[in-house]
Structures are given as C-alpha cells and as structure tokens.
Design an enzyme around this catalytic site. Structure first.
Site, PDB file in Angstrom:
ATOM      1  N   ILE A  17      30.020  33.016  38.259  1.00 50.35           N
ATOM      2  CA  ILE A  17      29.306  32.585  37.051  1.00 50.35           C
ATOM      3  C   ILE A  17      28.699  31.190  37.215  1.00 50.35           C
ATOM      4  CG2 ILE A  17      31.237  31.535  35.755  1.00 50.35           C
ATOM      5  CD1 ILE A  17      30.083  33.242  33.326  1.00 50.35           C
ATOM      6  N   ASN A  30      40.935  26.779  27.907  1.00 53.06           N
ATOM      7  CA  ASN A  30      42.207  26.762  27.157  1.00 53.06           C
ATOM      8  C   ASN A  30      42.038  25.793  25.973  1.00 53.06           C
ATOM      9  OD1 ASN A  30      43.108  24.033  27.950  1.00 53.06           O
ATOM     10  ND2 ASN A  30      43.172  24.937  29.995  1.00 53.06           N
ATOM     11  N   GLY A  38      41.113  29.181  37.593  1.00 52.15           N
ATOM     12  CA  GLY A  38      40.181  30.293  37.385  1.00 52.15           C
ATOM     13  C   GLY A  38      38.738  29.841  37.179  1.00 52.15           C
ATOM     14  N   VAL A  39      38.052  30.505  36.265  1.00 51.64           N
ATOM     15  CA  VAL A  39      36.661  30.187  35.939  1.00 51.64           C
ATOM     16  C   VAL A  39      36.530  28.728  35.493  1.00 51.64           C
ATOM     17  CG1 VAL A  39      35.001  30.548  34.078  1.00 51.64           C
ATOM     18  CG2 VAL A  39      35.815  32.449  35.323  1.00 51.64           C
ATOM     19  N   ASP A  40      37.481  28.282  34.713  1.00 45.69           N
ATOM     20  CA  ASP A  40      37.467  26.932  34.158  1.00 45.69           C
ATOM     21  C   ASP A  40      37.395  25.896  35.292  1.00 45.69           C
ATOM     22  OD1 ASP A  40      37.639  24.973  32.247  1.00 45.69           O
ATOM     23  OD2 ASP A  40      39.716  25.388  31.661  1.00 45.69           O
ATOM     24  N   SER A 123      39.955  36.018  29.234  1.00 46.87           N
ATOM     25  CA  SER A 123      41.392  36.341  29.039  1.00 46.87           C
ATOM     26  C   SER A 123      41.988  37.302  30.066  1.00 46.87           C
ATOM     27  CB  SER A 123      41.682  36.892  27.628  1.00 46.87           C
ATOM     28  OG  SER A 123      41.726  35.843  26.678  1.00 46.87           O
ATOM     29  N   THR A 124      41.196  37.886  30.963  1.00 47.59           N
ATOM     30  CA  THR A 124      41.773  38.923  31.838  1.00 47.59           C
ATOM     31  C   THR A 124      42.291  38.372  33.171  1.00 47.59           C
ATOM     32  OG1 THR A 124      39.688  39.584  32.902  1.00 47.59           O
ATOM     33  CG2 THR A 124      40.253  40.662  30.814  1.00 47.59           C
ATOM     34  N   GLY A 125      42.307  37.056  33.320  1.00 49.15           N
ATOM     35  CA  GLY A 125      42.881  36.446  34.530  1.00 49.15           C
ATOM     36  C   GLY A 125      44.230  35.840  34.198  1.00 49.15           C
ATOM     37  N   TYR A 127      45.335  34.597  31.570  1.00 46.02           N
ATOM     38  CA  TYR A 127      45.848  34.931  30.245  1.00 46.02           C
ATOM     39  C   TYR A 127      46.365  36.363  30.130  1.00 46.02           C
ATOM     40  CZ  TYR A 127      44.661  30.504  27.896  1.00 46.02           C
ATOM     41  OH  TYR A 127      44.630  29.197  27.483  1.00 46.02           O
TER      42      TYR A 127
HETATM   43  N1  AR6 Z   1      32.904  33.513  38.211  1.00 44.94           N
HETATM   44  C1  AR6 Z   1      33.145  34.594  37.422  1.00 44.94           C
HETATM   45  N2  AR6 Z   1      34.400  35.042  37.153  1.00 44.94           N
HETATM   46  C2  AR6 Z   1      35.445  34.361  37.689  1.00 44.94           C
HETATM   47  C3  AR6 Z   1      35.274  33.217  38.508  1.00 44.94           C
HETATM   48  C4  AR6 Z   1      33.936  32.792  38.766  1.00 44.94           C
HETATM   49  N3  AR6 Z   1      33.669  31.731  39.507  1.00 44.94           N
HETATM   50  N4  AR6 Z   1      36.526  32.774  38.875  1.00 44.94           N
HETATM   51  C5  AR6 Z   1      37.435  33.610  38.313  1.00 44.94           C
HETATM   52  N5  AR6 Z   1      36.782  34.578  37.611  1.00 44.94           N
HETATM   53  P1  AR6 Z   1      40.598  33.188  34.150  1.00 44.94           P
HETATM   54  P2  AR6 Z   1      41.572  33.535  31.389  1.00 44.94           P
HETATM   55  C6  AR6 Z   1      37.337  35.697  36.820  1.00 44.94           C
HETATM   56  O1  AR6 Z   1      41.989  33.093  34.645  1.00 44.94           O
HETATM   57  O2  AR6 Z   1      42.305  34.775  31.739  1.00 44.94           O
HETATM   58  C7  AR6 Z   1      42.395  28.702  33.175  1.00 44.94           C
HETATM   59  O3  AR6 Z   1      43.361  27.957  33.831  1.00 44.94           O
HETATM   60  C8  AR6 Z   1      38.771  36.112  37.038  1.00 44.94           C
HETATM   61  O4  AR6 Z   1      38.859  36.893  38.218  1.00 44.94           O
HETATM   62  O5  AR6 Z   1      39.582  32.221  34.668  1.00 44.94           O
HETATM   63  O6  AR6 Z   1      40.775  33.504  30.113  1.00 44.94           O
HETATM   64  C9  AR6 Z   1      42.003  28.101  31.824  1.00 44.94           C
HETATM   65  O7  AR6 Z   1      42.074  26.695  31.828  1.00 44.94           O
HETATM   66  C10 AR6 Z   1      39.029  36.916  35.779  1.00 44.94           C
HETATM   67  O8  AR6 Z   1      38.466  38.224  35.908  1.00 44.94           O
HETATM   68  O9  AR6 Z   1      40.517  33.055  32.526  1.00 44.94           O
HETATM   69  C11 AR6 Z   1      43.009  28.704  30.897  1.00 44.94           C
HETATM   70  O10 AR6 Z   1      44.222  27.976  30.908  1.00 44.94           O
HETATM   71  C12 AR6 Z   1      38.217  36.179  34.704  1.00 44.94           C
HETATM   72  O11 AR6 Z   1      37.322  35.335  35.439  1.00 44.94           O
HETATM   73  C13 AR6 Z   1      43.242  30.083  31.467  1.00 44.94           C
HETATM   74  O12 AR6 Z   1      42.947  29.978  32.859  1.00 44.94           O
HETATM   75  C14 AR6 Z   1      39.032  35.316  33.751  1.00 44.94           C
HETATM   76  O13 AR6 Z   1      40.093  34.682  34.450  1.00 44.94           O
HETATM   77  C15 AR6 Z   1      42.305  31.097  30.882  1.00 44.94           C
HETATM   78  O14 AR6 Z   1      42.645  32.377  31.372  1.00 44.94           O
END
Ligand code: AR6
Length: 186
Positions: A17, A30, A38-40, A123-125, A127
């Site tokens: 992304i 968060n 993750g994405v953040d 939320s699918t990573g 969380y």
């Molecule tokens: N581009 C697109 N999707 C991605 C990328 C990327 N660069 N990197 C990971 N994903 P998550 P959550 C996918 O954990 O579940 C953080 O620490 C990943 O494979 O990023 O909402 C925040 O600070 C998954 O399918 O987000 C919060 O504390 C999706 O993005 C917490 O994680 C979401 O995974 C939020 O958890």
C-alpha cells in the site's frame, strides 16, 4: 479484479500500500496513532517523520473511527489512519466497529474532496480478525457507501499476500452476484 459501483471503480490488487498513488492511503492504525508494526510501520517508514508529528497532535483515535494526516514523502497526498477492532469472538461489536472504520475513512476522503483511496485489509493482521469474516464486511461497506455518495471515483483494496487477495476476490464475486438491496435494507 475490478467492479463498478455507480460511477466509481472498486479494485482489488495484490501489493504494497505504501507504493500506491491514490489521493490517500488508509493505515491500519492503533488508538494511540503513534505507529506500530504491519501496515502502520511500513507507512511511517516510507512516509517519514512528518506523519508522526501530525499524529502526535491528534491525540489518538478510538476503534471504529479514523483521522487524516499528510502523506509526508509518500506518493499519496494523505494518510487516513483508521483504527479497526481487535478480534475477540466476533460477537463483541467487532463487525460494527470494522464497518465503521471503513465508513469513517471514506467520509474523511469525501470531506477532503479526494477522488481515490487505497485500503489495506484492516484488522486481519495483528488484530486477528479472520479474513473470511472481514472481507465481506469491508467490501459491502465500501460498496454501500459508494452507492450513496457520488464523490469518490476509485477505491482500491491493496492486499499484501496471495491468500488474503484470494479471500477478497471470492467475497467480491459473491457480493457482485447479489441483487442490489432496497435502500431501507442497507
Ligand atoms: N501493504 C499492504 N498490506 C500490508 C502491508 C503493506 N505494506 N503490510 C502488511 N499488510 P496489520 P491490523 C497487511 O497487522 O490487523 C499495527 O502494529 C497484513 O498482511 O498491519 O489492523 C498497528 O499499529 C494484513 O493483511 O493491521 C496496530 O497496533 C493487513 O495488512 C495493529 O498492528 C493488516 O495487518 C493493527 O492490526
């Protein structure tokens, strides 16, 4: 894969992304809005310190809501920080909070006059929301929103890995086959 809703396009792509050139990209943040994994983590690394500086001034964001900042060094002009629910058992308000995180992000994009926005799978990573349950909620919320609001031209879901992409693709096929529901049911 692509699907039209009124005058808008809903796209599913597999990728990163942080590389998207839509007007905004959505962060799966968060409530502290101070970065994470993750994405953040990827968005703050790619976008640079300006994003965190603005986040610090926002003072957090409750689950189910979203806040907007600059995109810093990203191609996208804005980052919309959406806070999804932590998955507990699926009956603790998670579906409503997840839908609301998408809806708030779309509303923010609209109020800033944006035309295009990219979403990750919120939320699918970390969380823990099962993607098979989250994908139909994400897609349905976006489609319902686009049916009622004419501003956005493109909503792109950027799915990181092949299994997540496959689940979204199957969910979009199922939704696309459904007849449009009357307004009152939406
Ligand atoms: N581009 C697109 N999707 C991605 C990328 C990327 N660069 N990197 C990971 N994903 P998550 P959550 C996918 O954990 O579940 C953080 O620490 C990943 O494979 O990023 O909402 C925040 O600070 C998954 O399918 O987000 C919060 O504390 C999706 O993005 C917490 O994680 C979401 O995974 C939020 O958890």
């Amino acid at each position: 894969m692509e699907f039209r809703v009124e005058n808008a396009r809903v796209e599913l792509v597999q990728g990163d992304i942080t590389r998207q050139d839509t007007d905004a990209i959505v962060n799966a943040a968060n409530p502290g809005l101070m970065g994470g994994g993750g994405v953040d983590g990827a968005i703050h690394r790619a976008g640079g310190p300006e994003i965190l500086e603005e986040c610090r001034r926002l003072g957090g964001c409750p689950p189910g809501e979203a806040r907007i900042t600059t995109g810093g060094r990203l191609a996208a002009r804005y980052v919309i920080h959406a806070v999804g629910p932590v998955y507990y058992n699926g009956t603790s308000g998670e579906p409503e909070k997840l839908a609301s995180a998408y809806r708030c992000s779309l509303t923010l994009a609209d109020t800033h006059g944006l035309r295009s926005v990219s979403f990750p799978s919120i939320s699918t990573g970390n969380y823990g929301y099962p993607v098979e349950q989250a994908a139909p909620i994400a897609l349905r919320t976006v489609i319902d929103y686009l049916r009622r609001h004419p501003g956005l031209e493109l909503v792109r879901f950027v799915l990181y890995d092949t299994p997540t992409y496959a689940v979204y693709e199957a969910a979009l096929h199922t939704l696309a086959a459904e007849p449009a529901r009357p307004q009152a049911e939406r």
